[in-house]
Motif scaffolding. Structure first.
Motif, PDB file in Angstrom:
ATOM      1  N   LEU A 108       0.836  -1.200   0.000  1.00  0.00           N
ATOM      2  CA  LEU A 108       0.000   0.000   0.000  1.00  0.00           C
ATOM      3  C   LEU A 108       0.872   1.251   0.000  1.00  0.00           C
ATOM      4  N   GLY A 109       0.581   2.189  -0.925  1.00  0.00           N
ATOM      5  CA  GLY A 109       1.383   3.412  -1.035  1.00  0.00           C
ATOM      6  C   GLY A 109       0.541   4.660  -0.865  1.00  0.00           C
ATOM      7  N   TRP A 110       1.143   5.711  -0.305  1.00  0.00           N
ATOM      8  CA  TRP A 110       0.440   6.981  -0.090  1.00  0.00           C
ATOM      9  C   TRP A 110       1.454   8.116  -0.071  1.00  0.00           C
ATOM     10  N   ARG A 111       0.944   9.352  -0.141  1.00  0.00           N
ATOM     11  CA  ARG A 111       1.808  10.540  -0.058  1.00  0.00           C
ATOM     12  C   ARG A 111       1.322  11.437   1.058  1.00  0.00           C
ATOM     13  N   LYS A 112       2.262  12.066   1.742  1.00  0.00           N
ATOM     14  CA  LYS A 112       1.872  13.005   2.819  1.00  0.00           C
ATOM     15  C   LYS A 112       1.250  14.268   2.227  1.00  0.00           C
ATOM     16  N   ASN A 113       1.801  14.718   1.094  1.00  0.00           N
ATOM     17  CA  ASN A 113       1.240  15.888   0.400  1.00  0.00           C
ATOM     18  C   ASN A 113       1.637  15.827  -1.070  1.00  0.00           C
ATOM     19  N   LEU A 114       1.250  16.845  -1.835  1.00  0.00           N
ATOM     20  CA  LEU A 114       1.465  16.815  -3.283  1.00  0.00           C
ATOM     21  C   LEU A 114       2.920  17.034  -3.694  1.00  0.00           C
ATOM     22  N   HIS A 115       3.777  17.335  -2.711  1.00  0.00           N
ATOM     23  CA  HIS A 115       5.189  17.567  -3.059  1.00  0.00           C
ATOM     24  C   HIS A 115       6.068  16.410  -2.604  1.00  0.00           C
ATOM     25  N   SER A 116       5.486  15.482  -1.820  1.00  0.00           N
ATOM     26  CA  SER A 116       6.331  14.405  -1.283  1.00  0.00           C
ATOM     27  C   SER A 116       6.210  13.146  -2.137  1.00  0.00           C
ATOM     28  N   PRO A 117       7.224  12.269  -2.063  1.00  0.00           N
ATOM     29  CA  PRO A 117       7.162  11.018  -2.827  1.00  0.00           C
ATOM     30  C   PRO A 117       6.212  10.014  -2.152  1.00  0.00           C
ATOM     31  N   TYR A 118       5.941   8.922  -2.859  1.00  0.00           N
ATOM     32  CA  TYR A 118       5.104   7.866  -2.276  1.00  0.00           C
ATOM     33  C   TYR A 118       5.890   7.084  -1.226  1.00  0.00           C
ATOM     34  N   GLU A 119       5.210   6.779  -0.112  1.00  0.00           N
ATOM     35  CA  GLU A 119       5.779   5.895   0.910  1.00  0.00           C
ATOM     36  C   GLU A 119       5.041   4.574   0.827  1.00  0.00           C
ATOM     37  N   TRP A 120       5.696   3.482   1.265  1.00  0.00           N
ATOM     38  CA  TRP A 120       5.108   2.148   1.069  1.00  0.00           C
ATOM     39  C   TRP A 120       5.056   1.325   2.340  1.00  0.00           C
ATOM     40  N   MET A 121       3.985   0.574   2.474  1.00  0.00           N
ATOM     41  CA  MET A 121       3.813  -0.404   3.547  1.00  0.00           C
ATOM     42  C   MET A 121       3.927  -1.780   2.889  1.00  0.00           C
ATOM     43  N   THR A 122       4.674  -2.705   3.501  1.00  0.00           N
ATOM     44  CA  THR A 122       4.823  -4.038   2.911  1.00  0.00           C
ATOM     45  C   THR A 122       3.563  -4.877   3.167  1.00  0.00           C
ATOM     46  N   PHE A 123       3.488  -6.007   2.463  1.00  0.00           N
ATOM     47  CA  PHE A 123       2.360  -6.918   2.632  1.00  0.00           C
ATOM     48  C   PHE A 123       2.230  -7.406   4.072  1.00  0.00           C
ATOM     49  N   ASN A 124       3.357  -7.822   4.664  1.00  0.00           N
ATOM     50  CA  ASN A 124       3.290  -8.356   6.036  1.00  0.00           C
ATOM     51  C   ASN A 124       2.835  -7.296   7.033  1.00  0.00           C
ATOM     52  N   GLU A 125       3.336  -6.068   6.826  1.00  0.00           N
ATOM     53  CA  GLU A 125       2.945  -4.969   7.715  1.00  0.00           C
ATOM     54  C   GLU A 125       1.436  -4.698   7.580  1.00  0.00           C
ATOM     55  N   ALA A 126       0.957  -4.692   6.327  1.00  0.00           N
ATOM     56  CA  ALA A 126      -0.474  -4.463   6.073  1.00  0.00           C
ATOM     57  C   ALA A 126      -1.308  -5.571   6.720  1.00  0.00           C
ATOM     58  N   LEU A 127      -0.826  -6.809   6.593  1.00  0.00           N
ATOM     59  CA  LEU A 127      -1.544  -7.953   7.150  1.00  0.00           C
ATOM     60  C   LEU A 127      -1.620  -7.871   8.669  1.00  0.00           C
ATOM     61  N   LEU A 128      -0.500  -7.523   9.284  1.00  0.00           N
ATOM     62  CA  LEU A 128      -0.462  -7.435  10.752  1.00  0.00           C
ATOM     63  C   LEU A 128      -1.379  -6.314  11.245  1.00  0.00           C
TER      64      LEU A 128
END
Length: 656
Positions: free
Chosen positions: A71-91
């Motif tokens: 899962l990826g998201w951005r803090k704002n329109l100027h920042s890059p995408y950050e990512w959560m791994t599958f295991n982290e999302a599952l937990l």
């Protein structure tokens, strides 16, 4: 493996001249050629025995991706995408689900949990968390309106809703039914809102609090069965209260499986990134995302403002994208508006399109030609530059726009037809068939037949009729509504869609009409013309009115027969001479009538997309003599539409 950058042609995996099999018998039932057992009347419900529920398919993705980004998201329109791994999302999902149990919810498919939020990572953590305990996801969304949201919370006996922000919390509090006890806010909520909720006996928790609570308790998971309901998806019905479409895990997994099977080597895979911007409250987006997770791909969420979608696309650089016609229409219109100012650009675009279209006819899809570098590079970079697959659905797409986008974007574009009641996909165009103007053959999870609609002169023997669907993706029924369920699903298990289809000679389906007088605008909103007409007929200036819309357009227009006496006396008071025919061409008269109609529309609670954007004034009433009324004085809609076709086309031309 043919990818979009290469020059290997994409060949259809089946004979493009015969894209569906027809079962023996009088009903001419069409089935998929991608699933051998379809000929025996069987439907695909999963791709492997250990992936029959959305709980299991997500866990498949963990293994496939080797715990890659999820899962990826951005803090704002100027920042890059950050990512959560599958295991982290599952937990985190399991912790959240455990937290819901700690708040007093009972595991099992009779517990419904609401979510009212735009697309974001927490949506998926919530969804998977709910599945960890066999509970049911019930999405709420803005276009339902506060009354319908309250109706859903009441009907489904929802006690807990996950809500995105302060504004949505207040919107729910406005009409909160008594059974709503707890809200879980993803973003910060103002103290005044907390107090307001408390006064109504509703507790507000944060998403983090529920996760922490769940981690501390660690309730054992209760895994769902394929036959369990996974979601209650309310369709914003055209009249009356919304209908809750009950979909099981098997329904959704079979829909996803049918599409993945058909896409073959082009399906989502590890390393793919999908942009999530179509509403997760609807099944098209849910199915696309679940298909991506299943195969170990990643999903990046847009930042929440559709106007900034290009900014998100450039930052994310997705390889996969579900889309709707409205978005592609905008791209098309924007490009043609840009080149209109320069004859050189016009000529270049025409040459580029001709060259790319002749490649597409040979099955070559790429971004590497000279024309891509000179003409289309900017468009492709606007989508991030890496797009390889786009699936378009939710409303019809014009052939011109589809062919233009295939050429300009240099990626594989498949167009599908579906309904919430069939978990999204019913048909999908086959990769390698680049002839537009149809929505493809049935997917492997369902069969399709057409049935006669004599009152509209559609007959199955002539390859026209109402589209009926049967299969593993067809819904269980409408929640607490056996009457409407029986109206829709017949005793043989066929779901009657209300859409009129036509079989093409190559075994693909074309959607040509609606059985009821309901249509969908290009942005996916349903319109009931009679409801709008009932509002406008209240205007003293209106004698008769015919409201018209098209699925390739984003607004509605109307033909109005003015009340001759009222208009004549208004014209005399304002010293405006002329017969009714002359007055009908007077812009002041048109403005007077249209303003009054809009005012009545507001009074009747019409939404902005239901209000007409233009009207044509006609001096002669619709009558039985001119063939525009039935003997019971009802409008003969197809005849009126044909009679005024030039005027309707003209209004849309000026609005485009």
């Amino acid at each position: 493996m043919a990818c979009c950058g290469s020059v290997d042609p994409i060949r259809p995996p089946i004979n493009a001249a015969f894209q569906s099999d027809v079962l023996k018998g009088p009903e001419q039932i069409h089935v998929s050629k991608f699933y051998k057992e379809a000929k025996d009347g069987k439907f695909i419900s999963c791709l492997s025995d250990d992936a029959r529920t959305l709980y299991q398919t997500f866990r498949k993705g963990v293994i496939e991706s080797n715990n890659g980004p999820c899962l990826g998201w951005r803090k704002n329109l100027h920042s890059p995408y950050e990512w959560m791994t599958f295991n982290e999302a599952l937990l985190r999902a399991k912790n959240f689900g455990s937290g819901l149990i700690a708040l007093g919810l009972r595991p099992g498919p009779s517990t419904f949990v609401g979510i009212y939020s735009q697309n974001r990572p927490e949506w998926i953590l919530f969804e998977q968390g709910v599945y960890c305990y066999s509970m049911v996801v019930v999405p709420l969304y803005d276009t339902l309106g506060p009354d319908a949201c309250a109706f859903i919370i009441h009907q489904a006996e929802i006690t807990v809703v996950v809500v995105e922000d302060d504004k949505k919390v207040n919107s729910l509090l406005d009409k909160a039914p008594r059974n709503l006890r707890k809200l879980i806010a993803i973003k910060e909520v103002r103290p005044a809102t907390m107090q307001r909720a408390k006064n109504q006996g509703i507790e507000i928790y944060t998403f983090d609090e529920v996760e922490k609570l769940g981690a501390a308790k660690g309730f054992p998971e209760v895994e769902p069965k394929p036959s369990d309901i996974c979601t209650l998806c309310y369709t914003s019905g055209t009249t009356g209260n919304p209908k809750g479409v009950m979909l099981s895990h098997m329904n959704v997994v079979s829909g996803v499986a049918g599409v993945l099977l058909q896409l073959g080597p082009h399906k989502p895979r590890v390393g793919d990134v999908m942009i999530s911007f179509l509403p997760l409250a609807h099944m098209l987006e849910r199915c696309c995302e679940n298909g991506v997770y299943y195969n170990g791909g990643a999903v990046g969420f847009y930042s929440g403002d559709i106007k900034e979608l290009t900014n998100d696309l450039k930052a994310l650089k997705p390889t996969l994208m579900p889309a709707v016609p409205r978005l592609l229409n905008r791209v098309y219109d924007k490009i043609y508006a840009e080149v209109a100012r320069s004859s050189v650009k016009k000529v270049l675009l025409r040459m580029a399109l001709n060259a790319k279209e002749s490649e597409i006819k040979r099955g070559i899809i790429r971004k590497t030609s000279l024309w891509d570098k000179i003409v289309f590079r900017k468009i492709q970079e606007g989508f991030g530059g890496r797009l390889r697959l786009m699936v378009v659905g939710s409303a019809p797409l014009s052939s011109t726009v589809l062919t233009f986008c295939r050429a300009a974007l240099g990626c594989l574009i498949c167009e599908g037809y579906g309904q919430t009641e069939c978990t999204a996909p019913i048909t999908l165009t086959v990769q390698g068939d680049f002839v537009p103007g149809h929505v493809g053959p049935p997917v492997a999870c369902n069969a399709i037949k057409l049935v006669d609609v004599p009152e509209m002169e559609y007959y199955a023997s002539q390859q026209h009729g109402e589209i009926c669907v049967k299969g593993s993706n067809v819904f269980i029924g409408y929640y607490k509504d056996p009457v409407r369920t029986a109206e829709t699903i017949d005793e043989d298990g066929w779901h009657h869609t209300g859409d009129i289809g036509q079989w093409q000679p190559n075994g693909t389906l074309k959607v040509i009409d609606r059985k009821k007088h309901i249509f969908k605008l290009s942005q996916g909103e349903y319109i009931v013309p009679e409801k709008i007409e009932n509002a406008y007929i209240r205007s003293q200036y209106v004698e008769q009115v015919f409201v018209h819309g098209e699925s390739l357009k984003s607004c509605v227009v109307a033909v109005v027969v003015p009340d001759v006496e009222v208009i004549k006396s208004w014209a005399m008071e304002n010293n405006i001479p002329g017969t009714l025919s002359v007055l009908c061409n007077n812009p002041d008269v048109k403005q007077l009538i249209m303003s009054d109609m809009i005012a009545w529309g507001k009074q009747f609670g019409l939404k902005s997309f239901e209000q007409v954007k233009d009207i044509y004034l006609h001096p002669d009433p619709f009558s039985m003599q001119n063939g525009l009324l039935t003997p019971t004085f009802k409008s003969r809609r197809p005849q009126i539409k044909n009679y005024f076709a030039p005027q309707l086309d003209d209004m849309y031309k000026h609005l485009d």
